[in-house]
Scaffold this motif. Sequence first.
Motif: not given
Length: 144
Positions: A26-29, A120-128, A139-142
């Motif tokens: 289960q590789a990290s994206e 995430g999908k569609n060029g997003t990052l969940s940053v906690e 949520t950060w976006t590309a």
Amino acid sequence: MENNMRWSAIAAILGTSLSLMAVPAQASESIQGQWYTKGKRAVVTIAPCGQNMCGRLTRFIEQPKNGVSTDVNNPDPALRKRKLVGLPILSGFVPDGKKWRGKIYDPESGKTYRSIVTAGKNGTLSVEGCIAMFCQAQTWTAAK
């Protein structure tokens, strides 16, 4: 007979290594790239730093509300004159399954938190950012 034993040993070794390779990982994206923070207030650039991934505040889209451009809230007085642009805010991120774990620095509070980042999908990052068991996510976006 000796050759058969040798080939059996080689086959056993190859069979073992092949079976280990067949286990799906289960590789990290990848989280590498440039990202707009929440509300597109700033851009953070995430890139390798040694064996880990780190992120620096690259530029402001919207200037800080207090107008300050240095790390004035840092608990270490020696670091309070550092410019915010170029400031490392993500550090030590390593892959853990589909997530990345490390630390996040919040220049608005001067505090560092345990952090989990997930692509995430569609060029997003969940940053906690987390304290004990409690996490707050953005949520950060590309950035393009």
